[in-house]
Design an enzyme around this catalytic site. Structure first.
Site, PDB file in Angstrom:
ATOM      1  N   ASP A 226      42.866 -31.777  -2.230  1.00  0.00           N
ATOM      2  CA  ASP A 226      42.570 -32.948  -1.577  1.00  0.00           C
ATOM      3  C   ASP A 226      41.535 -33.677  -2.174  1.00  0.00           C
ATOM      4  O   ASP A 226      40.602 -33.225  -2.799  1.00  0.00           O
ATOM      5  CB  ASP A 226      41.890 -32.693  -0.107  1.00  0.00           C
ATOM      6  CG  ASP A 226      41.627 -33.824   0.703  1.00  0.00           C
ATOM      7  OD1 ASP A 226      42.383 -34.572   1.214  1.00  0.00           O
ATOM      8  OD2 ASP A 226      40.180 -33.754   0.929  1.00  0.00           O
ATOM      9  N   GLU A 293      46.032 -34.902  -4.926  1.00  0.00           N
ATOM     10  CA  GLU A 293      45.834 -36.207  -4.095  1.00  0.00           C
ATOM     11  C   GLU A 293      44.531 -36.924  -4.656  1.00  0.00           C
ATOM     12  O   GLU A 293      43.481 -36.524  -4.477  1.00  0.00           O
ATOM     13  CB  GLU A 293      45.668 -35.691  -2.567  1.00  0.00           C
ATOM     14  CG  GLU A 293      45.627 -36.940  -1.772  1.00  0.00           C
ATOM     15  CD  GLU A 293      44.018 -37.224  -0.917  1.00  0.00           C
ATOM     16  OE1 GLU A 293      44.104 -38.122   0.008  1.00  0.00           O
ATOM     17  OE2 GLU A 293      43.232 -36.653  -1.166  1.00  0.00           O
TER      18      GLU A 293
HETATM   19  C1  LIG Z   1      45.688 -38.350   2.261  1.00  0.00           C
HETATM   20  C2  LIG Z   1      44.643 -37.289   2.516  1.00  0.00           C
HETATM   21  O1  LIG Z   1      44.882 -36.014   2.414  1.00  0.00           O
HETATM   22  N1  LIG Z   1      43.417 -37.851   2.630  1.00  0.00           N
HETATM   23  C3  LIG Z   1      42.286 -37.142   2.982  1.00  0.00           C
HETATM   24  C4  LIG Z   1      41.232 -37.255   1.825  1.00  0.00           C
HETATM   25  O2  LIG Z   1      40.165 -36.722   2.153  1.00  0.00           O
HETATM   26  C5  LIG Z   1      39.347 -36.944   3.274  1.00  0.00           C
HETATM   27  C6  LIG Z   1      38.210 -36.251   3.229  1.00  0.00           C
HETATM   28  O3  LIG Z   1      38.759 -34.708   3.018  1.00  0.00           O
HETATM   29  C7  LIG Z   1      40.463 -36.878   4.352  1.00  0.00           C
HETATM   30  O4  LIG Z   1      39.583 -37.711   5.458  1.00  0.00           O
HETATM   31  C8  LIG Z   1      41.651 -37.451   4.213  1.00  0.00           C
HETATM   32  O5  LIG Z   1      42.683 -37.181   5.460  1.00  0.00           O
END
Ligand SMILES: CC(=O)N[C@H]1CO[C@H](CO)[C@@H](O)[C@@H]1O
Ligand SMILES: *[C@@H]1O[C@H](CO)[C@@H](O)[C@H](O)[C@H]1NC(C)=O
Ligand SMILES: *[C@@H]1O[C@H](CO)[C@@H](O)[C@H](O)[C@H]1NC(C)=O
Ligand SMILES: *[C@@H]1O[C@H](CO)[C@@H](O)[C@H](O)[C@H]1NC(C)=O
Ligand SMILES: *[C@@H]1O[C@H](CO)[C@@H](O)[C@H](O)[C@H]1NC(C)=O
Ligand SMILES: *[C@@H]1O[C@H](CO)[C@@H](O)[C@H](O)[C@H]1NC(C)=O
Ligand SMILES: *[C@@H]1O[C@H](CO)[C@@H](O)[C@H](O)[C@H]1NC(C)=O
Ligand SMILES: [Ca+2]
Ligand SMILES: [Ca+2]
Length: 562
Positions: A226, A293
């Site tokens: 993430d 991600e």
């Molecule tokens: C697309 C995704 O997974 N977004 C996440 C990115 O990180 C933030 C904080 O950890 C999350 O709130 C999001 O959902």
């Protein structure tokens, strides 16, 4: 005699070629990957919140629809300030989701069904309720530098204490929060309840590897990392943090040049890849994949895969299609596809297509109901991995009323419970209420009513995943194995080819006008998948050497075999 010999040699050669061709496609490269949002997928005990036993009870569904791998949004213990993206204990299951035994059971059952299981990993920050953060506040041995702490600055005129830099948090406000007890600021790129871990500290890096090992030892098939573009931040050698400039044309939006996409973040990913490869060398088994991600541009994403000497994550997620809105047409799709293919495919022969996730409005709401099945065809026909967010396979839209809470979470409309059937709570839960309301459209939009219905979203999805088993789909890394193109402003075409043996062609009209084309190819092809806008029938033949028509919103899949 010699003729036979030549035939034999040719056959052997073909064998050799196809054997090597198979070997170069690893399981993640052409996977049908499915994102499970555990709170909303299936509730096993009637408390209205999805859980691990619920997922286990639905694993057979993945086989039914041709999914080969799943990734699960965070299941770790958490105070749920950011729905699990605020981990308080990285090696404990959030009790509402179940126990470690439930997890092991789920994983074993998934593997029995030959499904891969990837866990979401949240390395940038923990919860402020994590024991590590509590110890860090107290400057306990080994934890003093676990997070990014700083005294801040003193305003020379007022003598007032100020944060170390002007950095802002993704969800609003300053990225620095003062802690009375420690008399210092800590950094948080997301919520104040999500303090950033300090990756300059080797102890932190070691600890995160221990956590990874914990889950790998249980048998998982990889991690989805993430927010990797937020891992590292810029810090000068004298210990100060530079202010970010204001974005041109805005009053207060910052150009995130010191908090996003720092080279050190990529290096951390390389280090983790080394660790995962080493793990595989020692323990055998299939590739433990690392999915990245990062909402970054393709050049940065390319660096996450490799910089030429070091390798990193196998698969940075491609969010280009998450950006498609109502006005997107075939040309927009081509542009977005090219943006990825021209850099990532050209350099790494790797592609994946994400149209939905838990942070974005769902595709039928974003682009229009009439285009959703066409997009399912396109996403699966393009080469590489398709990524499906739960409910996408039946065409679930957002449910705006799910966001009526106080405070309203703007991301709730795309997180409503999975719609399994027409029973109470759409078959998601037997409880009296569910954590988010079920979209009332579940009565006519659910898995059960679509199952076996020829032109339903589910059946089109299944049809596309079934095509992955064809020669034409398997040949995607070979020369001429695929092509795609906007044939007009509104009509998008994808072709998959096993040269001289098989061709599969998607023709999708995203516009509300009749379109026609002359002489697309000299082949006669068969209709194998049709959306509800098509006047044709399964099994009908189409001679593409003449003029062909596409009705408004008609999307079809055609097949030719030698
Ligand atoms: C697309 C995704 O997974 N977004 C996440 C990115 O990180 C933030 C904080 O950890 C999350 O709130 C999001 O959902
Ligand atoms: C490679 O794929 C072909 C068909 O595409 C299949 O017949 C063959 O068994 C595969 N070989 C290996 C080594 O997996
Ligand atoms: C996490 O939970 C496990 C199991 O309950 C426990 O043994 C461990 O000490 C906890 N770790 C932290 C960092 O809180
Ligand atoms: C710290 O170093 C940076 C970069 O060299 C410089 O711009 C800044 O003024 C320095 N700050 C202090 C307090 O020395
Ligand atoms: C790739 O990154 C490593 C550090 O992780 C560095 O040592 C190496 O020089 C880089 N290679 C290239 C070609 O930039
Ligand atoms: C649901 O409501 C009924 C009637 O109010 C009650 O008896 C039952 O315990 C409730 N079930 C749950 C799981 O809360
Ligand atoms: C169809 O087109 C291909 C390539 O353009 C050509 O090689 C082939 O001879 C054509 N076949 C027929 C039946 O016209
Ligand atoms: Ca439950
Ligand atoms: Ca960080």
């Amino acid at each position: 005699m010699s003729f036979c010999l030549i035939r034999l040699l040719a056959a052997l050669l073909l064998c050799a070629v196809s054997a090597t061709a198979n070997q170069t496609v690893d399981w993640w490269e052409s996977a049908t990957l499915y994102q499970i949002y555990p709170r909303s997928f299936m509730d096993s005990d009637g408390d209205g919140i999805g859980d691990l036993n619920g997922i286990t009870s639905r694993l057979a569904f993945f086989k039914e629809i041709g999914v080969t791998a799943t990734w699960i949004s965070p299941i770790y213990d958490s105070p749920m300030a950011d729905m699990g993206y605020d981990v308080s204990n990285y090696t404990k299951i959030y009790p509402v989701f179940g126990t470690m035994e439930d997890f092991d059971n789920m994983l074993a059952k998934a593997h029995e069904l030959d499904l891969k299981l990837i866990l979401d990993f949240v390395p940038n920050h923990s919860s402020d309720e994590c024991e590590w953060f509590q110890k860090s506040i107290l400057r306990e041995d080994g934890y003093d530098d676990f997070y990014v702490w700083d005294d801040g600055k003193i305003d020379p005129e007022t003598g007032e204490r100020l944060p170390p830099s002007n950095w802002g948090a993704t969800f609003g406000g300053s990225a620095w929060t003062w802690v009375e007890e420690r008399q210092q600021y800590y950094l948080h790129q997301f919520l104040a309840k999500q303090p950033d871990l300090n990756y300059n500290n080797p102890l932190v890096r070691e600890r995160m590897k221990e956590v990874m090992k914990f889950w790998l030892d249980r048998g998982i098939d990889g991690f989805r990392m993430d927010a990797t573009n937020s891992l590292a931040e810029k810090r000068f050698e004298n210990g100060t943090y530079p202010d970010e400039p204001i974005k041109a044309g805005t009053v207060d939006q910052l150009e995130r040049i010191y908090t996003q996409d720092q080279w050190e973040s990529t290096e951390i990913i390389y280090e983790w890849r080394e660790f995962l490869d080493e793990y595989q060398r020692l323990n055998g088994g299939d590739t433990r994949a690392m999915i990245i991600e990062a909402y970054s541009d393709v050049d940065v994403l390319s660096g996450y895969i490799t910089n030429g000497t070091k390798v990193g994550g196998q698969m940075p997620m491609n969010f280009n299609f998450v950006r498609l809105k109502e006005n997107a047409n075939a040309e927009t799709i081509e542009t977005q596809a090219n943006d990825w293919m021209d850099v990532i495919w050209a350099r790494h022969k790797m592609a994946n297509w994400v149209a939905n996730n838990h942070d974005n409005s769902r595709l039928p709401t974003r682009m229009g109901e009439s285009k959703k099945d066409a997009m399912t065809m396109i996403i699966h026909a393009l080469p590489g991995t398709s990524v499906t967010y739960y409910g996408e396979e039946i065409g679930m839209p957002d449910y705006a009323a799910a966001c009526s809470g106080d405070p309203c979470n703007f991301r709730d409309p795309e997180r409503t419970p999975m719609q399994w059937n027409g029973a109470k709570n759409a078959g998601f839960s037997t409880g009296n209420s569910t954590w988010l309301p079920v979209n009332p459209n579940y009565l006519f939009l659910n898995v059960q009513v679509q199952r076996g219905v020829a032109r339903s979203s589910l059946q089109i999805f299944k049809g596309m995943t079934a095509l992955k088993k064809t020669d034409a789909f398997k040949a995607f890394k070979e020369e001429g194995g695929f092509s795609y193109k906007a044939l007009s402003e509104q009509v998008f075409q994808v072709i998959r080819t096993a040269v001289d043996r098989e061709e599969i062609r998607v023709l999708a009209n995203l516009g509300n006008q009749i379109e026609y084309f002359d002489g697309l190819t000299n082949k006669t092809m068969e209709y194998v998948l049709l959306n509800s806008y098509s006047p044709h029938r399964y099994g009908d033949k189409l001679d593409l050497s003449g003029r062909i028509y596409l009705m408004p919103y008609e999307a079809v899949v055609l097949r030719w075999t030698a």
